[in-house]
Scaffold this motif. Structure first.
Motif, mmCIF file in Angstrom:
data_model
loop_
_atom_site.group_PDB
_atom_site.id
_atom_site.type_symbol
_atom_site.label_atom_id
_atom_site.label_comp_id
_atom_site.label_asym_id
_atom_site.label_seq_id
_atom_site.Cartn_x
_atom_site.Cartn_y
_atom_site.Cartn_z
ATOM 1 N N LEU A 59 -3.900 0.661 6.617
ATOM 2 C CA LEU A 59 -4.735 -0.537 6.519
ATOM 3 C C LEU A 59 -5.024 -0.893 5.071
ATOM 4 O O LEU A 59 -5.002 -2.073 4.689
ATOM 5 C CB LEU A 59 -6.049 -0.319 7.283
ATOM 6 C CG LEU A 59 -5.913 -0.145 8.802
ATOM 7 C CD1 LEU A 59 -7.266 0.179 9.420
ATOM 8 C CD2 LEU A 59 -5.325 -1.390 9.433
ATOM 9 N N ALA A 60 -5.283 0.124 4.251
ATOM 10 C CA ALA A 60 -5.534 -0.127 2.830
ATOM 11 C C ALA A 60 -4.292 -0.695 2.155
ATOM 12 O O ALA A 60 -4.379 -1.615 1.327
ATOM 13 C CB ALA A 60 -5.959 1.173 2.142
ATOM 14 N N LEU A 61 -3.127 -0.180 2.530
ATOM 15 C CA LEU A 61 -1.870 -0.649 1.943
ATOM 16 C C LEU A 61 -1.607 -2.104 2.316
ATOM 17 O O LEU A 61 -1.220 -2.921 1.476
ATOM 18 C CB LEU A 61 -0.737 0.241 2.434
ATOM 19 C CG LEU A 61 0.576 0.223 1.660
ATOM 20 C CD1 LEU A 61 0.352 0.624 0.213
ATOM 21 C CD2 LEU A 61 1.575 1.163 2.321
ATOM 22 N N VAL A 62 -1.824 -2.440 3.582
ATOM 23 C CA VAL A 62 -1.634 -3.820 4.033
ATOM 24 C C VAL A 62 -2.584 -4.756 3.292
ATOM 25 O O VAL A 62 -2.197 -5.857 2.872
ATOM 26 C CB VAL A 62 -1.852 -3.907 5.555
ATOM 27 C CG1 VAL A 62 -1.906 -5.365 6.009
ATOM 28 C CG2 VAL A 62 -0.745 -3.173 6.299
ATOM 29 N N GLY A 70 -0.664 -12.847 -0.135
ATOM 30 C CA GLY A 70 -1.338 -13.761 0.783
ATOM 31 C C GLY A 70 -0.910 -13.601 2.221
ATOM 32 O O GLY A 70 -1.303 -14.387 3.079
ATOM 33 N N VAL A 71 -0.107 -12.592 2.508
ATOM 34 C CA VAL A 71 0.409 -12.369 3.865
ATOM 35 C C VAL A 71 -0.036 -10.986 4.343
ATOM 36 O O VAL A 71 0.257 -9.978 3.693
ATOM 37 C CB VAL A 71 1.951 -12.446 3.898
ATOM 38 C CG1 VAL A 71 2.468 -12.144 5.307
ATOM 39 C CG2 VAL A 71 2.421 -13.813 3.426
ATOM 40 N N TYR A 72 -0.724 -10.965 5.469
ATOM 41 C CA TYR A 72 -1.102 -9.700 6.086
ATOM 42 C C TYR A 72 -0.004 -9.286 7.052
ATOM 43 O O TYR A 72 0.196 -9.914 8.087
ATOM 44 C CB TYR A 72 -2.434 -9.832 6.824
ATOM 45 C CG TYR A 72 -3.631 -9.917 5.911
ATOM 46 C CD1 TYR A 72 -4.307 -8.772 5.507
ATOM 47 C CD2 TYR A 72 -4.079 -11.153 5.442
ATOM 48 C CE1 TYR A 72 -5.406 -8.851 4.661
ATOM 49 C CE2 TYR A 72 -5.179 -11.240 4.595
ATOM 50 C CZ TYR A 72 -5.832 -10.080 4.211
ATOM 51 O OH TYR A 72 -6.919 -10.155 3.369
ATOM 52 N N SER A 73 0.712 -8.250 6.680
ATOM 53 C CA SER A 73 1.849 -7.831 7.499
ATOM 54 C C SER A 73 1.990 -6.316 7.450
ATOM 55 O O SER A 73 1.782 -5.695 6.406
ATOM 56 C CB SER A 73 3.143 -8.478 6.990
ATOM 57 O OG SER A 73 4.266 -7.961 7.667
ATOM 58 N N PHE A 74 2.337 -5.738 8.601
ATOM 59 C CA PHE A 74 2.606 -4.305 8.684
ATOM 60 C C PHE A 74 4.104 -4.010 8.560
ATOM 61 O O PHE A 74 4.502 -2.859 8.677
ATOM 62 C CB PHE A 74 2.105 -3.745 10.022
ATOM 63 C CG PHE A 74 0.598 -3.682 10.131
ATOM 64 C CD1 PHE A 74 -0.100 -2.572 9.695
ATOM 65 C CD2 PHE A 74 -0.100 -4.745 10.675
ATOM 66 C CE1 PHE A 74 -1.480 -2.505 9.803
ATOM 67 C CE2 PHE A 74 -1.481 -4.694 10.793
ATOM 68 C CZ PHE A 74 -2.176 -3.568 10.355
ATOM 69 N N ILE A 83 4.910 -3.730 -2.747
ATOM 70 C CA ILE A 83 3.849 -2.765 -2.986
ATOM 71 C C ILE A 83 3.481 -2.678 -4.467
ATOM 72 O O ILE A 83 2.320 -2.548 -4.826
ATOM 73 C CB ILE A 83 4.240 -1.368 -2.428
ATOM 74 C CG1 ILE A 83 3.033 -0.433 -2.456
ATOM 75 C CG2 ILE A 83 5.421 -0.789 -3.177
ATOM 76 C CD1 ILE A 83 3.273 0.857 -1.715
ATOM 77 N N GLY A 84 4.475 -2.757 -5.341
ATOM 78 C CA GLY A 84 4.204 -2.755 -6.779
ATOM 79 C C GLY A 84 3.493 -1.488 -7.228
ATOM 80 O O GLY A 84 3.522 -0.450 -6.574
ATOM 81 N N PRO A 88 -3.987 4.801 -9.884
ATOM 82 C CA PRO A 88 -4.510 6.061 -9.335
ATOM 83 C C PRO A 88 -4.688 6.032 -7.816
ATOM 84 O O PRO A 88 -4.671 7.073 -7.162
ATOM 85 C CB PRO A 88 -5.865 6.213 -10.038
ATOM 86 C CG PRO A 88 -5.748 5.397 -11.283
ATOM 87 C CD PRO A 88 -4.864 4.240 -10.921
ATOM 88 N N LEU A 89 -4.862 4.831 -7.250
ATOM 89 C CA LEU A 89 -5.046 4.723 -5.805
ATOM 90 C C LEU A 89 -3.828 5.223 -5.040
ATOM 91 O O LEU A 89 -3.950 5.689 -3.903
ATOM 92 C CB LEU A 89 -5.334 3.264 -5.428
ATOM 93 C CG LEU A 89 -5.662 2.985 -3.958
ATOM 94 C CD1 LEU A 89 -6.906 3.760 -3.528
ATOM 95 C CD2 LEU A 89 -5.854 1.493 -3.733
#
Length: 214
Positions: A59-62, A70-74, A83-84, A88-89
């Protein structure tokens, strides 16, 4: 299990990953050995809560990728393409995936009679004497490394995992040598086998990863 291996969507992967717990619970609870109901419940709770870390990381990655695109996608391809750098995260997210897969790696590859963790069998779970295939190690190769390559090749991370793998190889092999029970012998030898698998993955060479698949 087929759903786990064909999933191209991280949420679908997670659902299939958790759904596998249901038949495993009944297999252990109905056909297990002594204290099989206790072992089934402990196995289910232990594995389920370990996987929740991976869900939080997904969820954090999405969310992080959506802030950029601007796109919420799994979708796996969408996340890996955008992902870029996470700074540290990335270490925390990698750690969540790693723990979920490491817990799943308790499953012995070759034994019909044990349920072992990545480096040492867990007390009550040694009674849970059925195991699926090594979907945990698949998770490392499919998700943890491609999503967080900078973390996976970090010297500290690589050294830690290689050291733990060597400990698992030596510990599992030595304990297996003195086991009078054949099922326990296979269980502990599987700990050593998995140590070789993890060692092959984190040697990070084409030859070691391909050899691990054999």
């Amino acid at each position: 299990m087929i759903g786990v291996f064909v999933a191209l969507d991280l949420f679908f992967f997670y659902v299939m990953w958790e759904v596998m717990l249901i038949p495993m619970y009944f297999i252990i609870g109905v056909w297990g050995g002594e204290r099989r109901l206790y072992a089934a419940i402990k196995f289910f709770v232990y594995t389920f809560f370990g996987s929740l870390l991976m869900l939080v990381a997904i969820l954090a990655l999405v969310y992080l990728v959506a802030q950029r695109t601007g796109v919420y996608s799994f979708a796996y391809t969408h996340l890996t393409s955008h992902i870029g750098g996470l700074g540290p995260l990335a270490f925390w997210l990698f750690g969540a995936f790693f723990l979920a897969f490491a817990i799943k790696c308790r499953c012995s590859r070759s034994t019909p009679g044990s349920r072992t963790r990545m480096w040492k069998p867990h007390g009550g779970l040694r009674a849970a004497r059925r195991s699926p295939a090594q979907d945990g190690t698949y998770g490392f190769l499919r998700f943890a490394l491609p999503l967080f390559p900078a973390v996976a090749v970090h010297p500290a991370v690589q050294l830690t995992i290689v050291a733990l793998s060597l400990i698992g190889i030596l510990y599992g092999g030595l304990v297996a040598m003195v086991q009078p029970d054949f099922k326990k012998l296979i269980a502990y030898s599987s700990v050593a086998h998995l140590g070789f698998v993890m060692l092959g993955i984190w040697a990070l060479t084409l030859q070691s990863v391909q050899a691990r698949c054999w």
